[in-house]
Design a protein around this motif. Sequence first.
Motif, PDB file in Angstrom:
ATOM      1  N   GLU A  91       0.832  -1.209   0.000  1.00  0.00           N
ATOM      2  CA  GLU A  91       0.000   0.000   0.000  1.00  0.00           C
ATOM      3  C   GLU A  91       0.867   1.261   0.000  1.00  0.00           C
ATOM      4  N   LEU A  92       1.969   1.220   0.762  1.00  0.00           N
ATOM      5  CA  LEU A  92       2.860   2.382   0.827  1.00  0.00           C
ATOM      6  C   LEU A  92       3.599   2.598  -0.492  1.00  0.00           C
ATOM      7  N   VAL A  93       3.931   1.517  -1.191  1.00  0.00           N
ATOM      8  CA  VAL A  93       4.561   1.630  -2.504  1.00  0.00           C
ATOM      9  C   VAL A  93       3.587   2.279  -3.483  1.00  0.00           C
ATOM     10  N   LYS A  94       2.341   1.803  -3.483  1.00  0.00           N
ATOM     11  CA  LYS A  94       1.319   2.377  -4.379  1.00  0.00           C
ATOM     12  C   LYS A  94       1.068   3.846  -4.072  1.00  0.00           C
ATOM     13  N   ALA A  95       1.207   4.233  -2.792  1.00  0.00           N
ATOM     14  CA  ALA A  95       0.961   5.621  -2.383  1.00  0.00           C
ATOM     15  C   ALA A  95       2.152   6.534  -2.668  1.00  0.00           C
ATOM     16  N   GLY A  96       3.270   5.978  -3.110  1.00  0.00           N
ATOM     17  CA  GLY A  96       4.447   6.793  -3.398  1.00  0.00           C
ATOM     18  C   GLY A  96       5.207   7.218  -2.153  1.00  0.00           C
ATOM     19  N   LEU A  97       5.125   6.411  -1.094  1.00  0.00           N
ATOM     20  CA  LEU A  97       5.822   6.731   0.152  1.00  0.00           C
ATOM     21  C   LEU A  97       6.996   5.792   0.423  1.00  0.00           C
ATOM     22  N   LEU A  98       7.031   4.693  -0.290  1.00  0.00           N
ATOM     23  CA  LEU A  98       8.052   3.677  -0.047  1.00  0.00           C
ATOM     24  C   LEU A  98       8.457   3.055  -1.371  1.00  0.00           C
ATOM     25  N   LYS A  99       9.734   2.765  -1.492  1.00  0.00           N
ATOM     26  CA  LYS A  99      10.246   2.025  -2.644  1.00  0.00           C
ATOM     27  C   LYS A  99      10.808   0.724  -2.086  1.00  0.00           C
ATOM     28  N   ARG A 100      10.552  -0.380  -2.764  1.00  0.00           N
ATOM     29  CA  ARG A 100      10.990  -1.689  -2.281  1.00  0.00           C
ATOM     30  C   ARG A 100      11.781  -2.378  -3.379  1.00  0.00           C
ATOM     31  N   HIS A 101      12.913  -2.925  -3.001  1.00  0.00           N
ATOM     32  CA  HIS A 101      13.635  -3.796  -3.910  1.00  0.00           C
ATOM     33  C   HIS A 101      14.305  -4.895  -3.089  1.00  0.00           C
ATOM     34  N   TYR A 102      14.879  -5.861  -3.767  1.00  0.00           N
ATOM     35  CA  TYR A 102      15.469  -7.006  -3.084  1.00  0.00           C
ATOM     36  C   TYR A 102      16.953  -7.059  -3.383  1.00  0.00           C
ATOM     37  N   GLN A 103      17.707  -7.505  -2.396  1.00  0.00           N
ATOM     38  CA  GLN A 103      19.155  -7.525  -2.518  1.00  0.00           C
ATOM     39  C   GLN A 103      19.665  -8.804  -1.874  1.00  0.00           C
ATOM     40  N   GLY A 104      20.741  -9.345  -2.399  1.00  0.00           N
ATOM     41  CA  GLY A 104      21.342 -10.523  -1.790  1.00  0.00           C
ATOM     42  C   GLY A 104      21.672 -11.578  -2.814  1.00  0.00           C
ATOM     43  N   PHE A 105      21.927 -12.767  -2.301  1.00  0.00           N
ATOM     44  CA  PHE A 105      22.337 -13.887  -3.128  1.00  0.00           C
ATOM     45  C   PHE A 105      21.160 -14.408  -3.923  1.00  0.00           C
ATOM     46  N   ARG A 106      21.360 -14.664  -5.199  1.00  0.00           N
ATOM     47  CA  ARG A 106      20.299 -15.169  -6.064  1.00  0.00           C
ATOM     48  C   ARG A 106      20.716 -16.526  -6.604  1.00  0.00           C
ATOM     49  N   VAL A 107      19.797 -17.449  -6.512  1.00  0.00           N
ATOM     50  CA  VAL A 107      20.044 -18.779  -7.069  1.00  0.00           C
ATOM     51  C   VAL A 107      18.963 -19.072  -8.091  1.00  0.00           C
ATOM     52  N   ASP A 108      19.194 -20.064  -8.945  1.00  0.00           N
ATOM     53  CA  ASP A 108      18.171 -20.472  -9.895  1.00  0.00           C
ATOM     54  C   ASP A 108      17.057 -21.171  -9.124  1.00  0.00           C
ATOM     55  N   HIS A 109      15.932 -20.532  -9.071  1.00  0.00           N
ATOM     56  CA  HIS A 109      14.823 -21.055  -8.288  1.00  0.00           C
ATOM     57  C   HIS A 109      13.542 -20.403  -8.787  1.00  0.00           C
ATOM     58  N   LEU A 110      12.447 -21.126  -8.732  1.00  0.00           N
ATOM     59  CA  LEU A 110      11.178 -20.579  -9.192  1.00  0.00           C
ATOM     60  C   LEU A 110      10.688 -19.444  -8.299  1.00  0.00           C
ATOM     61  N   ASN A 111      11.041 -19.484  -7.013  1.00  0.00           N
ATOM     62  CA  ASN A 111      10.648 -18.429  -6.086  1.00  0.00           C
ATOM     63  C   ASN A 111      11.406 -17.161  -6.440  1.00  0.00           C
ATOM     64  N   ARG A 112      10.682 -16.080  -6.723  1.00  0.00           N
ATOM     65  CA  ARG A 112      11.362 -14.855  -7.154  1.00  0.00           C
ATOM     66  C   ARG A 112      12.218 -14.258  -6.047  1.00  0.00           C
ATOM     67  N   GLY A 113      11.923 -14.593  -4.776  1.00  0.00           N
ATOM     68  CA  GLY A 113      12.735 -14.098  -3.666  1.00  0.00           C
ATOM     69  C   GLY A 113      14.123 -14.698  -3.709  1.00  0.00           C
ATOM     70  N   ALA A 114      14.205 -16.007  -3.877  1.00  0.00           N
ATOM     71  CA  ALA A 114      15.457 -16.731  -4.090  1.00  0.00           C
ATOM     72  C   ALA A 114      16.586 -16.259  -3.190  1.00  0.00           C
ATOM     73  N   GLN A 115      16.362 -16.301  -1.891  1.00  0.00           N
ATOM     74  CA  GLN A 115      17.360 -15.941  -0.881  1.00  0.00           C
ATOM     75  C   GLN A 115      17.753 -14.469  -0.926  1.00  0.00           C
ATOM     76  N   ARG A 116      16.887 -13.637  -1.441  1.00  0.00           N
ATOM     77  CA  ARG A 116      17.159 -12.207  -1.434  1.00  0.00           C
ATOM     78  C   ARG A 116      16.330 -11.574  -0.340  1.00  0.00           C
ATOM     79  N   GLN A 117      16.811 -10.466   0.208  1.00  0.00           N
ATOM     80  CA  GLN A 117      16.153  -9.800   1.320  1.00  0.00           C
ATOM     81  C   GLN A 117      15.664  -8.417   0.894  1.00  0.00           C
ATOM     82  N   ALA A 118      14.587  -7.978   1.521  1.00  0.00           N
ATOM     83  CA  ALA A 118      13.967  -6.697   1.175  1.00  0.00           C
ATOM     84  C   ALA A 118      14.807  -5.521   1.652  1.00  0.00           C
ATOM     85  N   VAL A 119      14.827  -4.488   0.824  1.00  0.00           N
ATOM     86  CA  VAL A 119      15.393  -3.185   1.175  1.00  0.00           C
ATOM     87  C   VAL A 119      14.271  -2.188   0.937  1.00  0.00           C
TER      88      VAL A 119
END
Length: 191
Positions: free
Chosen positions: A131-159
Motif C-alpha cells: 500500500e505504501l509503494v502504491k501511495a508513493g511513500l516507499l520504494k521496495r527492492h530485493y538484494q542478496g544472493f540469487r540462485v536459480d529457483h522458481l521463487n522470485r525471492g530466491a534468498q534475497r532480502q527486502a530493502v
Amino acid sequence: MFHASVPSRIAGGSDISQLLDQLSHCCSRPRYAFMLLTLIAELARPDGSAGPMVRVGDALIPLRDWLCDALTPMGHRDPRRMALVERVREELRKDGRLSGDAAADDQLVQGEVRARVRASGKTNLSRAASELVKAGLLKRHYQGFRVDHLNRGAQRQAVYTLIGRARALIGAQPAPQRPATRPRQGDLFAS
C-alpha cells in the motif's frame, strides 16, 4: 462559544500532518503503516534506505524479521494473541513437548508463539508495504544472493527506501564530530 485560532503554519499542514492525512486515505491500516514508516526511518541511512540486514547485538537479521519483531508488542494484549498462546500451549502439551518445568515450558511456548506471530506479521508487513509503494511513500527492492529457483525471492532480502512525504520522518543527521585537537607549536591562533 469557544473558537480556537489555528496558526497558519499548522493550518497549511506540516510535513508529518500531510503524511498522516495521506496515510488515512491510502492505507487500510494507517496507524500500522505509520508505525512501519517510523521504524524504517529509525534505521534509514541518509538516502532513506534501510536493509537488507539489521544488526541486533552481534547478529545480523533480515530487515523484515526485525520490523515484525519490533511491531509484535503492539498486539500483546490482543485477545487473539492471548488465545494463540493458549492454543500453542495445548498443542505442545498434546505433542508431549512440555517438560513440566514451568519456566522451560513458558520459554518453549513463547518461542513457538514468536515464530507464528513473525510468520503472520510478515504477511501484514508485505500488505502494508505494498500500500505504501502504491501511495508513493516507499520504494521496495530485493538484494542478496540469487540462485536459480522458481521463487522470485530466491534468498534475497527486502530493502525499503522512504520516498515522498515519508522522507520527513528521517531526522536530521548529526554533523560529524571533529576530534578535539590541541594547538601545535607554530599555530598562530588556537581554536
